[in-house]
Scaffold this motif. Structure first.
Motif, PDB file in Angstrom:
ATOM      1  N   THR A 192       0.850  -1.192   0.000  1.00 20.09           N
ATOM      2  CA  THR A 192       0.000   0.000   0.000  1.00 20.09           C
ATOM      3  C   THR A 192       0.884   1.240   0.000  1.00 20.09           C
ATOM      4  OG1 THR A 192      -1.829   1.139   1.121  1.00 20.09           O
ATOM      5  CG2 THR A 192      -0.131   0.167   2.519  1.00 20.09           C
ATOM      6  N   ASP A 193       0.338   2.330  -0.538  1.00 22.08           N
ATOM      7  CA  ASP A 193       0.981   3.639  -0.461  1.00 22.08           C
ATOM      8  C   ASP A 193       0.265   4.544   0.532  1.00 22.08           C
ATOM      9  OD1 ASP A 193       2.756   2.815  -2.432  1.00 22.08           O
ATOM     10  OD2 ASP A 193       1.532   3.631  -4.056  1.00 22.08           O
ATOM     11  N   ASP A 194      -0.760   4.017   1.196  1.00 23.56           N
ATOM     12  CA  ASP A 194      -1.550   4.779   2.160  1.00 23.56           C
ATOM     13  C   ASP A 194      -1.674   3.964   3.447  1.00 23.56           C
ATOM     14  OD1 ASP A 194      -3.305   6.283   3.629  1.00 23.56           O
ATOM     15  OD2 ASP A 194      -5.004   6.086   2.233  1.00 23.56           O
ATOM     16  N   TYR A 195      -0.875   4.323   4.441  1.00 24.89           N
ATOM     17  CA  TYR A 195      -0.858   3.530   5.667  1.00 24.89           C
ATOM     18  C   TYR A 195      -2.165   3.624   6.442  1.00 24.89           C
ATOM     19  CZ  TYR A 195      -0.046   7.927   8.200  1.00 24.89           C
ATOM     20  OH  TYR A 195      -0.159   9.187   8.719  1.00 24.89           O
ATOM     21  N   THR A 196      -3.011   4.621   6.151  1.00 25.79           N
ATOM     22  CA  THR A 196      -4.285   4.751   6.854  1.00 25.79           C
ATOM     23  C   THR A 196      -5.378   3.895   6.220  1.00 25.79           C
ATOM     24  OG1 THR A 196      -5.063   6.631   5.525  1.00 25.79           O
ATOM     25  CG2 THR A 196      -3.677   7.114   7.439  1.00 25.79           C
ATOM     26  N   SER A 197      -5.082   3.316   5.060  1.00 20.37           N
ATOM     27  CA  SER A 197      -6.100   2.543   4.354  1.00 20.37           C
ATOM     28  C   SER A 197      -6.149   1.106   4.858  1.00 20.37           C
ATOM     29  CB  SER A 197      -5.799   2.539   2.850  1.00 20.37           C
ATOM     30  OG  SER A 197      -6.680   1.670   2.161  1.00 20.37           O
ATOM     31  N   ALA A 198      -7.352   0.553   4.898  1.00 25.06           N
ATOM     32  CA  ALA A 198      -7.523  -0.857   5.258  1.00 25.06           C
ATOM     33  C   ALA A 198      -7.428  -1.752   4.037  1.00 25.06           C
ATOM     34  CB  ALA A 198      -8.864  -1.061   5.956  1.00 25.06           C
ATOM     35  N   THR A 199      -7.214  -1.177   2.859  1.00 26.31           N
ATOM     36  CA  THR A 199      -7.130  -1.946   1.618  1.00 26.31           C
ATOM     37  C   THR A 199      -5.695  -1.968   1.124  1.00 26.31           C
ATOM     38  OG1 THR A 199      -9.389  -1.303   1.017  1.00 26.31           O
ATOM     39  CG2 THR A 199      -7.967  -2.173  -0.727  1.00 26.31           C
ATOM     40  N   TRP A 200      -5.080  -3.153   1.126  1.00 22.76           N
ATOM     41  CA  TRP A 200      -3.733  -3.352   0.607  1.00 22.76           C
ATOM     42  C   TRP A 200      -3.828  -4.195  -0.651  1.00 22.76           C
ATOM     43  CZ3 TRP A 200       1.088  -3.110   3.966  1.00 22.76           C
ATOM     44  CH2 TRP A 200       0.885  -2.312   5.090  1.00 22.76           C
ATOM     45  N   THR A 201      -2.946  -3.945  -1.618  1.00 21.63           N
ATOM     46  CA  THR A 201      -2.992  -4.621  -2.911  1.00 21.63           C
ATOM     47  C   THR A 201      -2.254  -5.960  -2.861  1.00 21.63           C
ATOM     48  OG1 THR A 201      -3.100  -2.494  -4.051  1.00 21.63           O
ATOM     49  CG2 THR A 201      -2.456  -4.415  -5.354  1.00 21.63           C
ATOM     50  N   HIS A 202      -2.843  -6.976  -3.492  1.00 19.28           N
ATOM     51  CA  HIS A 202      -2.262  -8.324  -3.510  1.00 19.28           C
ATOM     52  C   HIS A 202      -0.994  -8.370  -4.351  1.00 19.28           C
ATOM     53  CE1 HIS A 202      -1.772 -12.387  -5.277  1.00 19.28           C
ATOM     54  NE2 HIS A 202      -2.127 -12.797  -4.060  1.00 19.28           N
ATOM     55  N   CYS A 203       0.007  -9.108  -3.879  1.00 15.40           N
ATOM     56  CA  CYS A 203       1.203  -9.416  -4.670  1.00 15.40           C
ATOM     57  C   CYS A 203       1.635 -10.840  -4.343  1.00 15.40           C
ATOM     58  CB  CYS A 203       2.345  -8.426  -4.395  1.00 15.40           C
ATOM     59  SG  CYS A 203       2.718  -8.088  -2.657  1.00 15.40           S
ATOM     60  N   ASP A 204       2.461 -11.437  -5.208  1.00 13.12           N
ATOM     61  CA  ASP A 204       2.791 -12.857  -5.092  1.00 13.12           C
ATOM     62  C   ASP A 204       4.291 -13.059  -5.259  1.00 13.12           C
ATOM     63  OD1 ASP A 204       3.071 -15.589  -5.196  1.00 13.12           O
ATOM     64  OD2 ASP A 204       1.637 -15.893  -6.832  1.00 13.12           O
ATOM     65  N   PRO A 205       5.034 -13.362  -4.168  1.00 11.12           N
ATOM     66  CA  PRO A 205       6.471 -13.585  -4.293  1.00 11.12           C
ATOM     67  C   PRO A 205       6.843 -14.928  -4.901  1.00 11.12           C
ATOM     68  CG  PRO A 205       5.792 -13.896  -2.027  1.00 11.12           C
ATOM     69  CD  PRO A 205       4.573 -13.399  -2.768  1.00 11.12           C
ATOM     70  N   GLY A 206       5.860 -15.807  -5.087  1.00  8.83           N
ATOM     71  CA  GLY A 206       6.127 -17.074  -5.756  1.00  8.83           C
ATOM     72  C   GLY A 206       6.640 -18.180  -4.861  1.00  8.83           C
ATOM     73  N   PHE A 207       6.293 -18.166  -3.571  1.00  9.80           N
ATOM     74  CA  PHE A 207       6.791 -19.174  -2.636  1.00  9.80           C
ATOM     75  C   PHE A 207       5.894 -20.397  -2.547  1.00  9.80           C
ATOM     76  CE2 PHE A 207       9.378 -16.058   0.215  1.00  9.80           C
ATOM     77  CZ  PHE A 207      10.225 -15.818  -0.860  1.00  9.80           C
ATOM     78  N   GLY A 208       4.834 -20.445  -3.316  1.00  8.93           N
ATOM     79  CA  GLY A 208       3.946 -21.608  -3.280  1.00  8.93           C
ATOM     80  C   GLY A 208       3.295 -21.753  -1.913  1.00  8.93           C
ATOM     81  N   GLY A 209       3.450 -22.936  -1.293  1.00  9.54           N
ATOM     82  CA  GLY A 209       2.859 -23.174   0.018  1.00  9.54           C
ATOM     83  C   GLY A 209       3.723 -22.716   1.175  1.00  9.54           C
ATOM     84  N   TRP A 210       4.913 -22.164   0.902  1.00  8.02           N
ATOM     85  CA  TRP A 210       5.806 -21.732   1.970  1.00  8.02           C
ATOM     86  C   TRP A 210       5.462 -20.321   2.439  1.00  8.02           C
ATOM     87  CZ3 TRP A 210       8.709 -25.216   4.289  1.00  8.02           C
ATOM     88  CH2 TRP A 210       9.072 -26.367   3.593  1.00  8.02           C
ATOM     89  N   SER A 211       5.776 -20.048   3.682  1.00 12.31           N
ATOM     90  CA  SER A 211       5.495 -18.739   4.258  1.00 12.31           C
ATOM     91  C   SER A 211       6.482 -17.697   3.760  1.00 12.31           C
ATOM     92  CB  SER A 211       5.561 -18.815   5.791  1.00 12.31           C
ATOM     93  OG  SER A 211       6.874 -19.149   6.206  1.00 12.31           O
ATOM     94  N   ALA A 212       6.020 -16.453   3.703  1.00 15.00           N
ATOM     95  CA  ALA A 212       6.895 -15.294   3.491  1.00 15.00           C
ATOM     96  C   ALA A 212       6.995 -14.582   4.836  1.00 15.00           C
ATOM     97  CB  ALA A 212       6.320 -14.376   2.422  1.00 15.00           C
ATOM     98  N   ASN A 213       8.211 -14.504   5.373  1.00 14.45           N
ATOM     99  CA  ASN A 213       8.375 -14.007   6.739  1.00 14.45           C
ATOM    100  C   ASN A 213       9.093 -12.669   6.837  1.00 14.45           C
ATOM    101  OD1 ASN A 213       7.300 -16.466   7.743  1.00 14.45           O
ATOM    102  ND2 ASN A 213       9.317 -17.422   7.615  1.00 14.45           N
TER     103      ASN A 213
END
Length: 327
Positions: A192-213
């Protein structure tokens, strides 16, 4: 003869506030810079002079104007010292959680030794990470993420929480150039570019079933995300798209930072890797007997990496180790 008229013109806006033929307008005008013009007809200026209307003190601490003429503007003026927008944020903010209600732990400290409760009582269960954006607003802003929730604070003490990630487990957050990127489990990425917003845009780092930490920003356009099974990916377009995944082998990343010259990622089984992007990461020395974790300073430059050039590592076992060269 030409009718004479006066016009009071704000220097910045460039439009007349009031005018009357042959009469200087009476009344109270807003604090600011003005030009007084003497007109002949509609557009012939016979004379003009600049002047400024001042106040006995700084009355608006965010208007970018020296209200009282003492050469100190907004938060630089002592009149604004007690205003919330001018109170410096604490040096440290720590977030977490514990087993009973209230679940949240939000603590702040000015010296790293004495800590006070941040008092968050909003939605959610706990926070997993926090980042400080120093160039947002007069004093910067903190953003924390956790399961289902994102929260923000301009002073580290008063927080606003919102359900930005309903049903999602968010593990890490980073900031750079007006953008926040948060990552979670499994393979979750939002920005997001707006920290006050409750809406964040989806993105996909490509880790499949693994967590992104872990997520970090290098200050010049490259983002790094690390996750389970020691997977890495980077982005040069603000998280919209990510490079092909780099598999660094066993273990998993828990935290990552940019130290000014390279990314440093730490995690399970004494994992310490560093490099300028995901494809250049190399193995560095191991420090503790348990999994490595790292906290974040308010300036966002923490595994912790200090101003004196020292890396400070912490483990899940409560161990602390330091290094000046990652070897």
């Amino acid at each position: 003869t030409w009718p004479l008229g006066w016009a009071w013109v704000p220097t910045v806006e460039g439009v007349a506030v009031a005018s009357a033929a042959g009469v200087i307008p009476a009344g109270t005008f807003p604090i600011g810079a003005y030009e007084l013009r003497l007109y002949a007809g509609d557009d012939q200026i016979l004379a003009h002079t600049d002047f400024t209307i001042l106040s006995p003190n700084e009355v608006d601490c965010t208007d970018g104007f020296d209200d009282d003429g003492d050469s100190d503007i907004d938060c630089d003026d002592s009149d604004c010292a007690a205003e919330p927008e001018c109170v410096p944020p604490p040096t440290f903010v720590a977030v977490g959680g514990h087993g009973g209600a209230p679940y949240f732990n939000v603590l702040w400290s000015d010296d790293g030794s004495t800590w006070s409760d941040g008092g968050y009582t909003g939605i959610g269960t706990w926070f997993d990470d926090v980042v400080f954006a120093p160039d947002i607003g007069p004093q910067g802003v903190f953003v924390a993420v956790g399961p289902s929730v994102a929260a923000y604070s301009t002073d580290g003490k008063n927080w606003t929480g919102q359900s930005a990630f309903p049903g999602l487990n968010m593990n890490g957050v980073s900031y750079g150039d007006g953008r926040w990127i948060a990552v979670g489990n499994p393979n979750i990425c939002r920005y997001t570019d707006d920290y006050t917003s409750a809406t964040w845009t989806h993105c996909d780092p490509g880790f499949g079933g693994w967590s992104a930490n872990a997520v970090a920003y290098d200050g010049t356009g490259t983002w790094l995300v690390g996750g389970g099974a020691a997977l890495l990916a980077d982005s040069t377009d603000g998280g919209v798209s990510w490079s092909s995944v780099t598999d660094m082998g066993s273990g998993g990343y828990f935290r990552a930072i940019w130290d000014g010259t390279q990314f440093v990622a730490v995690g399970r089984n004494n994992l310490v890797h560093s490099g300028v992007n995901s494809s250049s990461m190399c193995v560095r020395s191991a420090y503790n007997s348990g999994d490595l974790w790292a906290g974040l300073l308010t300036d966002g430059n923490a595994v912790v990496y200090t101003a004196t050039g020292t890396y400070v590592f912490g483990s899940a076992a409560g161990e602390i180790a330091t290094s000046t060269n990652l070897s």
